[in-house]
Design a protein around this motif. Structure first.
Motif, mmCIF file in Angstrom:
data_model
loop_
_atom_site.group_PDB
_atom_site.id
_atom_site.type_symbol
_atom_site.label_atom_id
_atom_site.label_comp_id
_atom_site.label_asym_id
_atom_site.label_seq_id
_atom_site.Cartn_x
_atom_site.Cartn_y
_atom_site.Cartn_z
ATOM 1 N N ILE A 132 0.831 -1.206 0.000
ATOM 2 C CA ILE A 132 0.000 0.000 0.000
ATOM 3 C C ILE A 132 0.862 1.250 0.000
ATOM 4 C CG2 ILE A 132 -1.639 1.332 1.403
ATOM 5 C CD1 ILE A 132 -2.977 -1.362 2.115
ATOM 6 N N LYS A 133 1.918 1.231 0.782
ATOM 7 C CA LYS A 133 2.829 2.388 0.837
ATOM 8 C C LYS A 133 3.434 2.657 -0.542
ATOM 9 C CE LYS A 133 6.839 4.118 3.420
ATOM 10 N NZ LYS A 133 7.828 4.287 2.327
ATOM 11 N N GLU A 134 3.923 1.617 -1.187
ATOM 12 C CA GLU A 134 4.532 1.774 -2.522
ATOM 13 C C GLU A 134 3.491 2.239 -3.543
ATOM 14 O OE1 GLU A 134 4.991 -0.780 -0.510
ATOM 15 O OE2 GLU A 134 7.148 -0.674 -0.095
ATOM 16 N N ASN A 135 2.301 1.668 -3.455
ATOM 17 C CA ASN A 135 1.237 2.075 -4.380
ATOM 18 C C ASN A 135 0.878 3.539 -4.209
ATOM 19 O OD1 ASN A 135 1.120 -0.517 -5.360
ATOM 20 N ND2 ASN A 135 -0.760 -1.082 -4.294
ATOM 21 N N LEU A 136 0.789 3.977 -2.968
ATOM 22 C CA LEU A 136 0.458 5.381 -2.705
ATOM 23 C C LEU A 136 1.553 6.319 -3.226
ATOM 24 C CD1 LEU A 136 -1.146 5.175 0.844
ATOM 25 C CD2 LEU A 136 -2.187 6.226 -1.178
ATOM 26 N N GLU A 137 2.780 5.907 -3.081
ATOM 27 C CA GLU A 137 3.888 6.734 -3.600
ATOM 28 C C GLU A 137 3.786 6.858 -5.125
ATOM 29 O OE1 GLU A 137 7.314 4.697 -2.122
ATOM 30 O OE2 GLU A 137 7.217 5.654 -0.135
ATOM 31 N N ARG A 159 -5.894 1.359 7.916
ATOM 32 C CA ARG A 159 -4.903 1.860 8.882
ATOM 33 C C ARG A 159 -3.516 1.966 8.256
ATOM 34 N NH1 ARG A 159 -6.649 3.223 13.456
ATOM 35 N NH2 ARG A 159 -8.478 2.322 14.481
ATOM 36 N N GLU A 160 -3.204 1.052 7.339
ATOM 37 C CA GLU A 160 -1.914 1.129 6.641
ATOM 38 C C GLU A 160 -1.855 2.390 5.786
ATOM 39 O OE1 GLU A 160 0.816 -1.777 3.822
ATOM 40 O OE2 GLU A 160 -0.850 -2.664 4.956
ATOM 41 N N ALA A 161 -2.963 2.706 5.124
ATOM 42 C CA ALA A 161 -3.020 3.943 4.329
ATOM 43 C C ALA A 161 -2.960 5.171 5.229
ATOM 44 C CB ALA A 161 -4.291 3.962 3.480
ATOM 45 N N MET A 162 -3.635 5.112 6.371
ATOM 46 C CA MET A 162 -3.591 6.217 7.336
ATOM 47 C C MET A 162 -2.161 6.488 7.802
ATOM 48 S SD MET A 162 -6.970 5.192 9.578
ATOM 49 C CE MET A 162 -6.569 6.244 10.995
ATOM 50 N N ALA A 163 -1.395 5.425 7.986
ATOM 51 C CA ALA A 163 -0.001 5.568 8.426
ATOM 52 C C ALA A 163 0.846 6.277 7.382
ATOM 53 C CB ALA A 163 0.585 4.191 8.735
ATOM 54 N N CYS A 164 0.355 6.270 6.135
ATOM 55 C CA CYS A 164 1.058 6.968 5.042
ATOM 56 C C CYS A 164 0.530 8.398 4.866
ATOM 57 C CB CYS A 164 0.899 6.201 3.742
ATOM 58 S SG CYS A 164 1.593 4.535 3.776
ATOM 59 N N VAL A 201 -9.463 6.574 -6.104
ATOM 60 C CA VAL A 201 -8.535 5.495 -6.460
ATOM 61 C C VAL A 201 -8.622 4.378 -5.423
ATOM 62 C CG1 VAL A 201 -6.147 4.880 -6.973
ATOM 63 C CG2 VAL A 201 -7.005 7.168 -7.581
ATOM 64 N N GLY A 202 -8.997 3.191 -5.887
ATOM 65 C CA GLY A 202 -9.101 2.044 -4.993
ATOM 66 C C GLY A 202 -8.089 0.970 -5.324
ATOM 67 N N THR A 203 -8.279 0.317 -6.466
ATOM 68 C CA THR A 203 -7.385 -0.768 -6.877
ATOM 69 C C THR A 203 -5.937 -0.303 -6.966
ATOM 70 O OG1 THR A 203 -9.203 -1.753 -8.129
ATOM 71 C CG2 THR A 203 -6.986 -2.507 -8.659
ATOM 72 N N GLY A 204 -5.731 0.914 -7.438
ATOM 73 C CA GLY A 204 -4.379 1.446 -7.570
ATOM 74 C C GLY A 204 -3.662 1.642 -6.248
ATOM 75 N N ILE A 205 -4.422 1.632 -5.144
ATOM 76 C CA ILE A 205 -3.836 1.769 -3.806
ATOM 77 C C ILE A 205 -3.852 0.439 -3.063
ATOM 78 C CG2 ILE A 205 -4.120 2.822 -1.514
ATOM 79 C CD1 ILE A 205 -5.341 5.275 -2.964
ATOM 80 N N PHE A 206 -5.014 -0.205 -3.029
ATOM 81 C CA PHE A 206 -5.208 -1.388 -2.187
ATOM 82 C C PHE A 206 -5.073 -2.713 -2.943
ATOM 83 C CE2 PHE A 206 -7.806 1.978 -0.145
ATOM 84 C CZ PHE A 206 -7.159 2.023 1.092
ATOM 85 N N GLY A 207 -4.951 -2.664 -4.259
ATOM 86 C CA GLY A 207 -4.880 -3.886 -5.037
ATOM 87 C C GLY A 207 -6.267 -4.369 -5.446
#
Length: 232
Positions: free
Chosen positions: A2-7, A42-47, A218-224
C-alpha cells in the motif's frame, strides 16, 4: 504494498497537475476502501491518507465505528433513500445524488441533525445503461430543482467514466463534466456555486486531473484488486 502504491499514485498526481498547470493542493485523493479490511485502511492512514470513499452504507457505518480517528469519509456509491438516515454525522459528502426522492430524504435527515450536507450530482456522461446518474441534458434542471433545499449544499458533479484500456478515450467525458460545471456557475443559481468535480479512477485519474478533477477516487491502484467473494 500500500505504501509503494500510494507513492506511485502521488507521483502520477503531481505529474498530471504539473502538466495541467494546476497546484497539487487543488486535487484531493480519495482512497476507495470498499470491501477492504480496517487493517488496510490503517496502513493507508499511516502513510498520511485521511480521505476515504465507501460504496455501501453498512461498510461506512462498520468502519467508522471501529476507526474513531478524525477522517473524511465520502459516500461514493449508489444510495437508496432508506439508507440516508445513517449518514449525517458520518459521511462528510454524498457523491451520488441523482433523483428528487433521494435529495428530499437527504434534506429531511440533514435537517433532523441540524446540519447542511455537502452533495454532488451524479451525471452519466457516457449514457451507459449499466450506470446510475442523470444524463448531461437533465443535470442543470435537476440542480435548479434541488437548489431550494436548505440543508443541501450542491458542491458540484460526479461521474463514473467507462472502463477502458485507453484513458484518453475518457477525456471527452471529463471535459464535458467540467464544461457542465462551468455552465451551472455561469447561470448564478441562487445558493449554488460549484467548486468540485469528482471524476477519475485507477485507470484514468491522470486524464481527469488534466481536465479539472478536484477529487480522484482510487481504490485498486492503492489497495490492489478486490475479492468480492469475501466480506470486508
Amino acid at each position: 504494498m500500500i505504501k509503494e502504491n500510494l507513492e506511485y499514485v502521488e507521483k502520477n498526481i503531481r505529474k498530471a497537475c504539473e502538466k495541467a498547470g494546476r497546484k497539487r493542493e487543488d486535487v484531493t485523493l480519495i482512497a476507495v476502501s470498499k470491501t477492504k479490511p480496517v487493517s488496510d485502511i490503517r496502513e493507508a492512514m499511516a502513510c498520511g491518507i485521511t480521505v476515504f470513499g465507501e460504496n455501501k452504507v453498512q461498510e461506512i457505518r462498520d468502519k467508522t465505528a471501529e476507526i474513531t480517528e478524525p477522517l473524511s469519509w465520502h459516500m461514493i456509491g449508489h444510495l437508496q433513500a432508506n439508507k440516508v438516515k445513517y449518514l449525517p454525522g458520518v459521511a462528510c459528502m454524498i457523491h451520488s445524488v441523482d433523483n428528487r426522492k433521494l435529495a428530499d430524504e437527504i434534506e429531511k435527515q440533514a435537517a433532523k441533525h441540524d446540519l447542511v450536507m455537502d452533495v454532488l450530482v451524479e451525471v452519466n456522461m457516457a449514457h451507459e445503461d449499466t450506470k446510475f446518474g442523470l444524463s448531461p441534458d437533465e443535470a442543470i434542471d435537476f440542480v435548479k430543482e434541488i437548489s431550494t433545499l436548505p440543508h443541501l449544499n450542491i458542491r458540484g458533479f460526479m461521474t463514473i467514466a467507462p472502463y477502458t484500456e485507453d484513458p484518453e478515450s475518457n477525456r471527452v467525458y471529463f471535459k464535458g463534466l467540467r464544461e457542465l460545471k462551468d455552465q451551472v456557475n455561469s447561470l448564478s443559481i441562487p445558493g449554488v456555486h460549484m467548486d468540485t468535480l469528482s471524476m477519475g479512477m485507477t485507470g484514468d485519474y491522470e486524464v481527469a486531473i488534466e481536465e479539472g478533477a478536484t477529487f480522484v477516487r482510487v481504490g485498486t491502484g492503492i489497495f490492489g484488486e478486490r475479492d468480492y467473494s469475501k466480506k470486508a
